[in-house]
Design an enzyme around this catalytic site. Structure first.
Site, PDB file in Angstrom:
ATOM      1  N   ARG A 169       2.889   0.492  -5.521  1.00 41.03           N
ATOM      2  CA  ARG A 169       2.831  -0.259  -4.263  1.00 41.03           C
ATOM      3  C   ARG A 169       1.546  -1.086  -4.137  1.00 41.03           C
ATOM      4  NH1 ARG A 169       6.652   2.011  -0.800  1.00 41.03           N
ATOM      5  NH2 ARG A 169       5.664   1.105   1.011  1.00 41.03           N
ATOM      6  N   GLU A 185      13.042 -17.538 -14.921  1.00 38.84           N
ATOM      7  CA  GLU A 185      12.637 -16.147 -15.145  1.00 38.84           C
ATOM      8  C   GLU A 185      11.669 -16.045 -16.329  1.00 38.84           C
ATOM      9  OE1 GLU A 185      12.563 -13.568 -13.536  1.00 38.84           O
ATOM     10  OE2 GLU A 185      12.384 -11.931 -14.946  1.00 38.84           O
ATOM     11  N   ASN A 215      -0.129   1.554   6.053  1.00 41.86           N
ATOM     12  CA  ASN A 215       0.666   0.640   5.223  1.00 41.86           C
ATOM     13  C   ASN A 215       1.393  -0.290   6.198  1.00 41.86           C
ATOM     14  OD1 ASN A 215       3.894   1.086   3.665  1.00 41.86           O
ATOM     15  ND2 ASN A 215       2.474  -0.592   3.396  1.00 41.86           N
ATOM     16  N   GLY A 216       1.251  -1.605   5.962  1.00 43.12           N
ATOM     17  CA  GLY A 216       1.898  -2.568   6.856  1.00 43.12           C
ATOM     18  C   GLY A 216       0.908  -3.656   7.236  1.00 43.12           C
ATOM     19  N   LYS A 226       7.923 -14.472 -15.999  1.00 43.99           N
ATOM     20  CA  LYS A 226       7.439 -13.340 -16.808  1.00 43.99           C
ATOM     21  C   LYS A 226       6.114 -13.700 -17.449  1.00 43.99           C
ATOM     22  CE  LYS A 226       9.131 -10.680 -15.624  1.00 43.99           C
ATOM     23  NZ  LYS A 226      10.197 -10.626 -14.686  1.00 43.99           N
ATOM     24  N   TRP A 233      -2.909  -2.607  -1.627  1.00 44.44           N
ATOM     25  CA  TRP A 233      -2.607  -3.958  -2.108  1.00 44.44           C
ATOM     26  C   TRP A 233      -3.155  -4.875  -1.027  1.00 44.44           C
ATOM     27  CZ3 TRP A 233       0.372  -8.175  -0.430  1.00 44.44           C
ATOM     28  CH2 TRP A 233       0.591  -9.173  -1.395  1.00 44.44           C
ATOM     29  N   CYS A 279       0.819  -1.208   0.000  1.00 40.41           N
ATOM     30  CA  CYS A 279       0.000   0.000   0.000  1.00 40.41           C
ATOM     31  C   CYS A 279       0.856   1.262   0.000  1.00 40.41           C
ATOM     32  CB  CYS A 279      -0.943   0.081   1.198  1.00 40.41           C
ATOM     33  SG  CYS A 279      -1.884  -1.418   1.464  1.00 40.41           S
ATOM     34  N   GLU A 288       3.155 -14.031 -14.846  1.00 44.03           N
ATOM     35  CA  GLU A 288       2.685 -12.840 -14.137  1.00 44.03           C
ATOM     36  C   GLU A 288       1.935 -11.858 -15.034  1.00 44.03           C
ATOM     37  OE1 GLU A 288       5.764 -10.753 -11.976  1.00 44.03           O
ATOM     38  OE2 GLU A 288       7.149 -10.888 -13.637  1.00 44.03           O
ATOM     39  N   HIS A 347      11.951 -36.563 -14.122  1.00 41.33           N
ATOM     40  CA  HIS A 347      11.582 -36.948 -12.759  1.00 41.33           C
ATOM     41  C   HIS A 347      10.194 -36.437 -12.374  1.00 41.33           C
ATOM     42  CE1 HIS A 347      15.565 -38.555 -12.127  1.00 41.33           C
ATOM     43  NE2 HIS A 347      16.066 -37.431 -12.640  1.00 41.33           N
ATOM     44  N   LYS A 369       4.559  -3.355  -7.461  1.00 41.58           N
ATOM     45  CA  LYS A 369       5.963  -3.193  -7.849  1.00 41.58           C
ATOM     46  C   LYS A 369       6.896  -3.373  -6.661  1.00 41.58           C
ATOM     47  CE  LYS A 369       9.133  -2.330 -10.839  1.00 41.58           C
ATOM     48  NZ  LYS A 369       9.446  -3.518 -11.652  1.00 41.58           N
TER      49      LYS A 369
HETATM   50  C1  F6R Z   1       8.711 -10.057 -11.113  1.00 41.72           C
HETATM   51  C2  F6R Z   1       9.025  -9.083 -10.092  1.00 41.72           C
HETATM   52  C3  F6R Z   1       9.095  -9.539  -8.679  1.00 41.72           C
HETATM   53  C4  F6R Z   1      10.245  -8.828  -7.953  1.00 41.72           C
HETATM   54  C5  F6R Z   1      10.245  -9.211  -6.468  1.00 41.72           C
HETATM   55  C6  F6R Z   1      11.417  -8.577  -5.733  1.00 41.72           C
HETATM   56  O1  F6R Z   1       8.706  -9.487 -12.380  1.00 41.72           O
HETATM   57  O2  F6R Z   1       9.225  -7.935 -10.367  1.00 41.72           O
HETATM   58  O3  F6R Z   1       9.232 -10.912  -8.596  1.00 41.72           O
HETATM   59  O4  F6R Z   1      11.441  -9.193  -8.555  1.00 41.72           O
HETATM   60  O5  F6R Z   1       9.058  -8.786  -5.877  1.00 41.72           O
HETATM   61  O6  F6R Z   1      11.373  -7.185  -5.809  1.00 41.72           O
HETATM   62  P1  F6R Z   1      12.662  -6.312  -5.541  1.00 41.72           P
HETATM   63  O7  F6R Z   1      13.647  -6.628  -6.605  1.00 41.72           O
HETATM   64  O8  F6R Z   1      12.188  -4.905  -5.571  1.00 41.72           O
HETATM   65  O9  F6R Z   1      13.190  -6.727  -4.197  1.00 41.72           O
END
Ligand code: F6R
Length: 606
Positions: free
Chosen positions: A27, A478, A98-99, A482, A72, A2, A485, A501, A601
């Site tokens: 956030r 990765e 927030n928290g 991608k 969030w 948040c 998500e 396996h 993010k």
């Molecule tokens: C995926 C993504 C998340 C972040 C993860 C860590 O695309 O962005 O998996 O990598 O939440 O975030 P940071 O790097 O800000 O610690």
């Protein structure tokens, strides 16, 4: 997670609050709300979904005291009732938070027994009710001191009480910044949300309470003792953030990667040597390092995983990697020769911060590999490697990932030199190849249209496997992350040798398998794995670079990447077509690419 905002000062339009909130949308964006003091009452407006929805509902409204929130969801679904600001039974005290209040269930039971009426499922709602309870006998600031005594967990809280022209706040383990404006005070969850209005700010110390009036700011510790105001001037430039001609931030950020790689080279490579100025560790200490622990989450964890392969191979140290949420609860013992690398784009990820704090408590030295200067992680770590990717707005991380991998490559080579493990020739050779990386990436970006066509064909599949081996096993993880998500298609990354396996049971003509099969020492084994998939009719998309005709016939589609002189740079390059592939699949399916559902993010809750 948040984002929270609070303002007190000269009269402004209510849109000021919402526009400031917009900087915090990374956030969380499940719902949002605003409350402002108005003619002895309070004007409250909430909205499900993005901040734009809230903005559209607001008329031009003047205010001089108000709070706002973007959510969030942690406790309770994203709906109107669970949106902030929350209030007490009498609708007099309005709070944004927030928290996470970990003991909210106990507090809620107690308050319900005292006759308080709750309308939401959130943990936050206990705060206005506790304030109301204490405010029966004490003024609102005293009530805040007692409320905070009751709360367990993390919180940045901003609140006001009807008919009291004061903005109050409390902070523990969640960020809160106070901007000092000519016309008043602005509280927000991070610095970039303040920079458009002022460069003068106070980074609120942990376990602080505060009271803001029109011209006066007082900050206290949790016992009510005065704290000195530590003003800072932040000279970070507010970067103009726009999508330019790209349809999404994610696409723009994918295309920025060659520039980011070039920036890292010109910043860290001088006179054909690698130099890190902010490690804050003497050379003697660096030479001694015998074990490295890497802590990170999500995409940053995948970058760290590539780093593990590199550090083990080039520096000859043992490397343990853990997702931060696990690392912090493991009983790890650190010796004086150990080093912790904490990797994070935002530098605010709660799990990574917790793992770092635990490691530091046990005496470990921590270097942050981080994209946001001034973030909590950069402040709490001894050393810093800045990843220099610039602001990343798309929630799915792209350029920050390759910047982390590139930084780890540079750090591995640097340590190999410091420890005298790599000779000058091999080092010079590697540096030369690193300088080719932006060119390799550009070569792929120029063929984005081809990748779009392939992605359109594959977007009908309901399930994907991503396979890789060795240093490209993390690339497979990765690639799968991608895709899932942003397109919501189930996708799993696997080390190709492990497929037999278990995951091979999934393979039939309805499964798509993305195989990273670049020429390296495990190439022939990877091709055998592709054979196993084809024998079971799976649809193969190969990310390849030097196939013979027989091998090419095995694949249903191929994306070609350049031939590398040193294959250990390949994760930096194969990431690009995998990001583009995920992007175009999501676009083809009409998904919301820059802000996928349920994500944020910056993940500031554990
Ligand atoms: C995926 C993504 C998340 C972040 C993860 C860590 O695309 O962005 O998996 O990598 O939440 O975030 P940071 O790097 O800000 O610690």
């Amino acid at each position: 997670m948040c984002g929270i905002v609070g303002y007190i000062g000269k009269e402004k339009n209510i849109h000021f609050l919402v526009d400031t909130l917009k900087y915090l949308e990374y956030r969380g964006y499940d719902s949002c709300g605003v409350a402002v003091a108005k003619n002895g009452g309070v004007f409250l407006q909430k909205s499900k979904g993005k901040i734009e929805n809230l903005k559209a509902r607001l008329k031009e409204e003047k205010f001089s005291l108000g709070i706002a929130h973007t959510r969030w969801a942690t406790h309770g679904v994203p709906n109107h009732l669970n949106s902030h600001p929350h209030f007490d039974c009498c609708k007099e005290i309005f709070v944004v938070h927030n928290g996470i209040i970990e003991n909210y269930a106990t507090l809620k039971d107690r308050l319900i027994r005292k006759g308080h009426k709750f309308i939401s499922q959130t943990d936050t709602e206990v705060i206005p009710h506790l304030l109301e309870e204490f405010n029966k006998k004490e003024d609102i600031f005293e009530a805040l001191i007692h409320t905070v005594e009751e709360l367990e967990g993390s919180f940045a809280i901003v609140l006001f009480r009807k008919n009291t022209h004061k903005l109050l706040f409390a902070k523990k383990d969640s960020p809160l910044i106070l901007g000092i404006l000519e016309e008043g005070f602005l509280l927000t969850s991070d610095i970039p949300a303040i920079l458009p209005f002022t460069k003068e700010l106070i980074n609120i110390e942990d376990k602080s309470l505060g009271v803001l009036e029109d011209n006066r700011c007082r900050i206290f510790d949790f016992n009510g003792k005065n704290r000195k105001l530590k003003k800072e001037r932040v000279e970070l430039h507010q970067v103009a953030i726009s999508k330019k001609d790209y349809s999404h931030f994610m696409l723009k950020e994918i295309f920025e990667q060659p520039k980011v790689m070039e920036r890292l080279i010109s910043f860290y490579v001088k006179d054909e040597e690698i130099n890190f100025k902010d490690l804050n560790l003497p050379l003697t200490k660096l030479k001694e390092i015998s074990k490295i622990f890497i802590f990170a989450c999500g995409t940053a964890y995948h970058a760290g995983f590539v780093g593990k392969y590199l550090l083990e191979k080039y520096v000859g140290v043992d490397v343990e990697i853990d997702v931060s949420s696990e690392a912090r609860y493991r009983k790890i013992r650190f010796s004086s020769k150990d080093l912790v690398l904490a990797i994070s784009q935002s530098g605010e990820t709660a799990d990574t911060l917790a793992a770092v704090r635990e490691a530091k408590r046990k005496g470990a030295k921590v270097i942050a590999i981080c994209n946001v200067l001034g973030s909590t992680l950069t402040k709490e770590s001894e050393g810093l490697i800045s990843t220099l990717a610039g602001p990343e707005i798309g929630v799915a991380s792209t350029k920050a990932y390759t910047a982390q991998v590139f930084s780890l490559l540079l750090f591995s080579l640097y340590l190999a030199r410091v420890k005298n493990i790599m000779n000058a020739n091999s080092f010079a050779n590697f540096l030369k190849e690193l300088k080719n990386v932006p060119l390799y990436q550009k070569e792929i970006l120029e063929r984005a249209n081809e990748i779009e066509k392939i992605a359109n064909k594959f977007s009908r599949f309901g399930c994907f496997l991503f396979l890789g081996r060795g240093i490209n096993y993390p690339s497979a993880l990765e690639g799968a992350l991608k895709l899932k998500e942003i397109s919501y298609i189930p996708a799993e990354g696997y080390p190709a040798g492990e497929m037999k396996h278990g995951p091979i049971a999934l393979i039939d003509e309805y499964r798509a398998v993305v195989c990273i099969a670049v020429k390296d020492e495990l190439y022939s084994k990877m091709i055998s794995n592709v054979q196993e998939i084809k024998a079971r009719k799976g649809k193969v998309l190969g990310v390849v670079n030097d196939l013979n005709e027989d091998e090419a016939r095995l694949m249903d589609e191929i994306i070609t990447v350049p031939n590398f002189r040193i294959t250990d740079v390949s994760p930096l390059v194969v990431a690009v077509p995998l990001q583009l592939f995920a992007y175009f699949v999501a676009k083809n399916l009409g998904c919301e690419i820059d802000q996928p559902r349920n994500l944020a993010k910056s993940v500031t809750v554990e």
